[in-house]
Design an enzyme around this catalytic site. Structure first.
Site, PDB file in Angstrom:
ATOM      1  N   GLU A  35       0.824  -1.213   0.000  1.00  0.00           N
ATOM      2  CA  GLU A  35       0.000   0.000   0.000  1.00  0.00           C
ATOM      3  C   GLU A  35       0.858   1.263   0.000  1.00  0.00           C
ATOM      4  OE1 GLU A  35      -3.057   0.357  -0.762  1.00  0.00           O
ATOM      5  OE2 GLU A  35      -3.284  -1.807  -0.859  1.00  0.00           O
ATOM      6  N   TYR A 115      -6.851   6.209   4.028  1.00  0.00           N
ATOM      7  CA  TYR A 115      -6.971   5.271   2.907  1.00  0.00           C
ATOM      8  C   TYR A 115      -6.090   4.035   3.129  1.00  0.00           C
ATOM      9  CZ  TYR A 115      -6.599   3.075  -1.589  1.00  0.00           C
ATOM     10  OH  TYR A 115      -6.605   2.138  -2.581  1.00  0.00           O
ATOM     11  N   ASP A 133     -10.267   6.282  -2.062  1.00  0.00           N
ATOM     12  CA  ASP A 133      -9.340   7.230  -2.678  1.00  0.00           C
ATOM     13  C   ASP A 133     -10.021   7.851  -3.895  1.00  0.00           C
ATOM     14  OD1 ASP A 133      -9.393   5.252  -4.552  1.00  0.00           O
ATOM     15  OD2 ASP A 133      -7.215   5.061  -4.745  1.00  0.00           O
TER      16      ASP A 133
END
Ligand code: SF4
Length: 323
Positions: A35, A115, A133
């Site tokens: 991520e 996020y 997002d």
């Protein structure tokens, strides 16, 4: 509307999901690495680098034990280097305390915003927490024909709406939304509605107005900075300077001497441009051969530069001089 969309999405995702390296042998640590790498960076650019990064730092403990220079070197070329520093700091916490079990715990790790924390929590910890997002806002604003603009408030509203319909398959749901935005509901008015699991319920599609959603906002102009890139060569060594605070902090660069002439022989001159999110560097590079290793610089050979010193890709155009 959203409730009906969930099973359609899950079924589509199971069949169409791409074979991406971070979807295999996943642990909370590898999901966190993925991520952070994927923030602001294209999937294609991350794939190979993710595999390489994990081969070098297979666990939070291995990453925590590395020096900052080693981590930055491994991150070289991926840009947004604060992510590498955050990941390194997070690894030290994880190595000491274990990986957090809650959204709040993940959110507290360096480098994790709402996020990223939502993505890691739902993908790797099985928690029903949305990750919204810009891509997810686009997809949902089209599904519901909501004249949304991309604002943190809108992301919050969508996150709330998603949390009400979260299915038990938390990872597939979060990744399905990301995947739909990445390969079907494309930006810039070019969605592939014919391949979309929501084509029969999507309001924007039924209205034939996909490109109206989300509502566009004006882009900010980039600031232009003129830079001098002085590649000083003495014998087999080149002068490097470590950047202080601000953009690309802690990385190495060829000195910017403000165009001031240097005693030595100028072997080559060239112009190059590098575009960051808010700034453009317009660079004039010069390769100057000097008699002595002067100044406060670190002098390194081409081999040492290749192995040890992380230089941002902004200087790529001048690397052909380093031999
Ligand atoms: S039908 Fe088209 S606009 Fe609607 S979600 Fe699917 S791809 Fe996007």
């Amino acid at each position: 509307m959203l409730k009906a969309a969930v099973p359609l999405l899950l079924e589509w995702y199971r069949i169409h999901k791409r074979d991406l390296p971070w979807r295999k042998d996943r642990t909370p640590y590898t999901a966190f690495v993925a991520e952070l790498m994927l923030q602001q960076t294209r999937v294609e650019a991350v794939k190979e680098r993710y595999v390489r990064f994990l081969a070098r730092f297979p666990s939070a403990e291995a990453l925590a034990a590395a020096s900052e220079d080693e981590v930055l070197k491994e991150w070289e070329g991926l840009g947004y280097y604060s992510r590498a520093r955050n990941l390194h700091a997070a690894a030290k916490i994880i190595a000491r305390e274990g990986f957090p079990h809650t959204f709040e715990g993940v959110r507290a790790l360096p480098g994790a915003g709402d996020y990223t924390a939502g993505a890691v929590s739902s993908i790797a910890l099985g928690l029903p927490v949305p990750a919204v997002d810009g891509n997810v806002v686009r997809v949902l604003s089209r599904l519901t024909a909501d004249e949304a603009v991309q604002t943190p408030q809108k992301r919050g509203e969508y996150a709330e709406a998603l949390s009400l319909v979260f299915p038990p398959e938390t990872a597939d749901f979060t990744e399905g939304l990301m995947e739909l935005g990445a390969i079907v509901c494309l930006p810039n008015g070019a969605p592939l509605c014919g391949e979309c699991p929501w084509r029969e319920i999507c309001r924007a599609h039924l209205l034939g107005k996909e490109e109206n959603f989300p509502v566009r906002t004006e882009k900010r102009e980039r600031r232009i900075e003129e830079r001098d890139v002085c590649v000083l060569k003495c014998g087999k060594k080149y002068a490097l300077n470590r950047r202080g605070k601000g953009l690309l902090r802690g990385l190495w660069e060829f000195p910017d001497l403000g165009g001031v002439p240097v005693a030595g022989k100028t072997l080559a001159v060239k112009r190059a441009k590098h575009v960051f999110t808010h700034v453009e560097w317009h660079m004039t590079g010069r390769l100057v051969e000097t008699e002595t290793e002067f100044g406060d610089f670190t002098w390194a050979t081409a081999e040492e530069i290749g192995k040890k010193y992380a230089l941002p890709s902004a200087f790529k155009a001048f690397m052909e001089w380093i031999v």
